[in-house]
Design a protein around this motif. Structure first.
Motif, PDB file in Angstrom:
ATOM      1  N   UNK A 100      34.275  58.924  38.634  1.00 34.69           N
ATOM      2  CA  UNK A 100      35.592  58.353  38.927  1.00 34.69           C
ATOM      3  C   UNK A 100      36.369  59.179  39.931  1.00 34.69           C
ATOM      4  N   UNK A 101      36.064  60.469  40.058  1.00 38.50           N
ATOM      5  CA  UNK A 101      36.798  61.311  41.007  1.00 38.50           C
ATOM      6  C   UNK A 101      36.210  61.259  42.409  1.00 38.50           C
ATOM      7  N   UNK A 102      35.073  60.617  42.562  1.00 39.18           N
ATOM      8  CA  UNK A 102      34.483  60.495  43.909  1.00 39.18           C
ATOM      9  C   UNK A 102      35.373  59.613  44.771  1.00 39.18           C
ATOM     10  N   UNK A 124      30.062  54.866  42.291  1.00 39.67           N
ATOM     11  CA  UNK A 124      31.443  54.466  41.997  1.00 39.67           C
ATOM     12  C   UNK A 124      31.679  53.154  42.712  1.00 39.67           C
ATOM     13  N   UNK A 125      32.130  52.150  41.970  1.00 44.96           N
ATOM     14  CA  UNK A 125      32.403  50.840  42.551  1.00 44.96           C
ATOM     15  C   UNK A 125      33.836  50.803  43.075  1.00 44.96           C
ATOM     16  N   UNK A 126      34.153  49.790  43.850  1.00 45.79           N
ATOM     17  CA  UNK A 126      35.462  49.703  44.497  1.00 45.79           C
ATOM     18  C   UNK A 126      36.615  49.642  43.507  1.00 45.79           C
ATOM     19  N   UNK A 127      36.418  49.035  42.349  1.00 44.00           N
ATOM     20  CA  UNK A 127      37.493  48.895  41.371  1.00 44.00           C
ATOM     21  C   UNK A 127      37.636  50.110  40.455  1.00 44.00           C
ATOM     22  N   UNK A 128      36.917  51.203  40.759  1.00 41.96           N
ATOM     23  CA  UNK A 128      36.990  52.414  39.949  1.00 41.96           C
ATOM     24  C   UNK A 128      35.955  52.483  38.849  1.00 41.96           C
ATOM     25  N   UNK A 129      35.194  51.416  38.661  1.00 40.97           N
ATOM     26  CA  UNK A 129      34.130  51.412  37.663  1.00 40.97           C
ATOM     27  C   UNK A 129      32.961  52.257  38.164  1.00 40.97           C
ATOM     28  N   UNK A 130      32.112  52.670  37.249  1.00 43.37           N
ATOM     29  CA  UNK A 130      30.941  53.460  37.611  1.00 43.37           C
ATOM     30  C   UNK A 130      29.686  52.752  37.128  1.00 43.37           C
ATOM     31  N   UNK A 131      28.710  52.698  37.988  1.00 44.42           N
ATOM     32  CA  UNK A 131      27.448  52.043  37.676  1.00 44.42           C
ATOM     33  C   UNK A 131      26.351  53.097  37.606  1.00 44.42           C
ATOM     34  N   UNK A 132      25.719  53.211  36.456  1.00 42.99           N
ATOM     35  CA  UNK A 132      24.639  54.167  36.208  1.00 42.99           C
ATOM     36  C   UNK A 132      23.343  53.365  36.135  1.00 42.99           C
ATOM     37  N   UNK A 141      16.059  48.536  40.852  1.00 46.73           N
ATOM     38  CA  UNK A 141      16.568  49.004  39.573  1.00 46.73           C
ATOM     39  C   UNK A 141      17.357  47.859  38.941  1.00 46.73           C
ATOM     40  N   UNK A 142      16.915  47.419  37.761  1.00 46.43           N
ATOM     41  CA  UNK A 142      17.507  46.233  37.154  1.00 46.43           C
ATOM     42  C   UNK A 142      18.354  46.517  35.925  1.00 46.43           C
ATOM     43  N   UNK A 143      18.337  47.736  35.412  1.00 47.71           N
ATOM     44  CA  UNK A 143      19.095  47.985  34.197  1.00 47.71           C
ATOM     45  C   UNK A 143      19.827  49.313  34.291  1.00 47.71           C
ATOM     46  N   UNK A 144      20.803  49.471  33.425  1.00 52.54           N
ATOM     47  CA  UNK A 144      21.579  50.702  33.397  1.00 52.54           C
ATOM     48  C   UNK A 144      22.837  50.519  32.586  1.00 52.54           C
ATOM     49  N   UNK A 145      23.851  51.299  32.907  1.00 50.87           N
ATOM     50  CA  UNK A 145      25.109  51.261  32.178  1.00 50.87           C
ATOM     51  C   UNK A 145      26.252  51.068  33.159  1.00 50.87           C
ATOM     52  N   UNK A 146      27.298  50.444  32.679  1.00 49.34           N
ATOM     53  CA  UNK A 146      28.501  50.233  33.463  1.00 49.34           C
ATOM     54  C   UNK A 146      29.662  50.833  32.685  1.00 49.34           C
ATOM     55  N   UNK A 147      30.476  51.626  33.371  1.00 54.23           N
ATOM     56  CA  UNK A 147      31.669  52.186  32.751  1.00 54.23           C
ATOM     57  C   UNK A 147      32.880  51.583  33.425  1.00 54.23           C
TER      58      UNK A 147
END
Length: 191
Positions: A100-102, A124-132, A141-147
């Motif tokens: 989020x600090x990036x 880091x996505x544009x709306x501040x979310x993070x995609x792992x 890459x088809x799976x992971x986590x979203x914060x």
């Protein structure tokens, strides 16, 4: 019987470990199912011969179905994934804070280990979310986590992605190939 029992135990352990480090690893489940076919067939023959020739065969013969049943039950209820998720809590929260600090998103590949998980990259996505994105299913890459730090709630299917809420703004995300294929068929050969 001992060899088949040991082999099935090893395959079941591999599935549980893969589920723990990827939350839902369909490739490992498929490979393990195929890999179990030969030992289970050999176990069936051994159990049949053991039943005919040896009176104490049944104790050892019960281990293979027991291992398979336990593995199916714990993976069905996502127990290994939840254990890996809980074990990685502190490192996961630090990684989300770092993401989020990036200033901008990093689109280049950079493997990153966070707790029990090996990620292909963290963006880091544009709306501040993070995609792992998990380090599985290369090259796509088809799976992971979203914060989602802003408290937005997702549950179910959006587009071609299936979201499972994990609490605290975290979601497990998986690209659903079946939805993609349905959409491709609906759009025709040019879509």
């Amino acid at each position: 019987m001992v060899a088949t029992t040991t082999l099935v135990f090893g395959i079941c352990s591999w599935v549980v470990w893969a589920e723990m480090t990827a939350f839902e690893d369909l490739q490992t489940q498929f490979s393990a199912g195929v890999g179990c076919a030969i030992p289970v067939l050999a176990w069936s023959v051994s159990a049949l011969v053991g039943h005919m020739r040896y009176p104490g065969w049944w104790r050892l013969a019960l281990l293979v179905p027991l291992f398979i049943t336990i593995t199916l039950v714990v993976t069905w209820f996502e127990v290994p994934g939840r254990i890996g998720w809980a074990m990685s809590r502190g490192e996961r929260e630090r990684a989300a804070a770092d993401c989020r600090t990036r200033v901008t998103s990093s689109s280049s590949y950079h493997s990153e280990k966070v707790g029990a998980y090996q990620f292909h990259d963290v963006d880091r996505l544009l709306d501040g979310a993070c995609l792992f994105r998990l380090a599985r299913d290369h090259p796509v890459v088809r799976s992971g986590f979203l914060y989602l730090p802003n408290g937005e709630r997702l549950n179910g299917v959006y587009g071609h992605t299936y979201y499972v809420p994990l609490g605290g703004g975290w979601y497990y995300r998986r690209f659903d190939e079946l939805l993609s294929c349905r959409t491709c068929n609906r759009l025709g050969p040019t879509g």
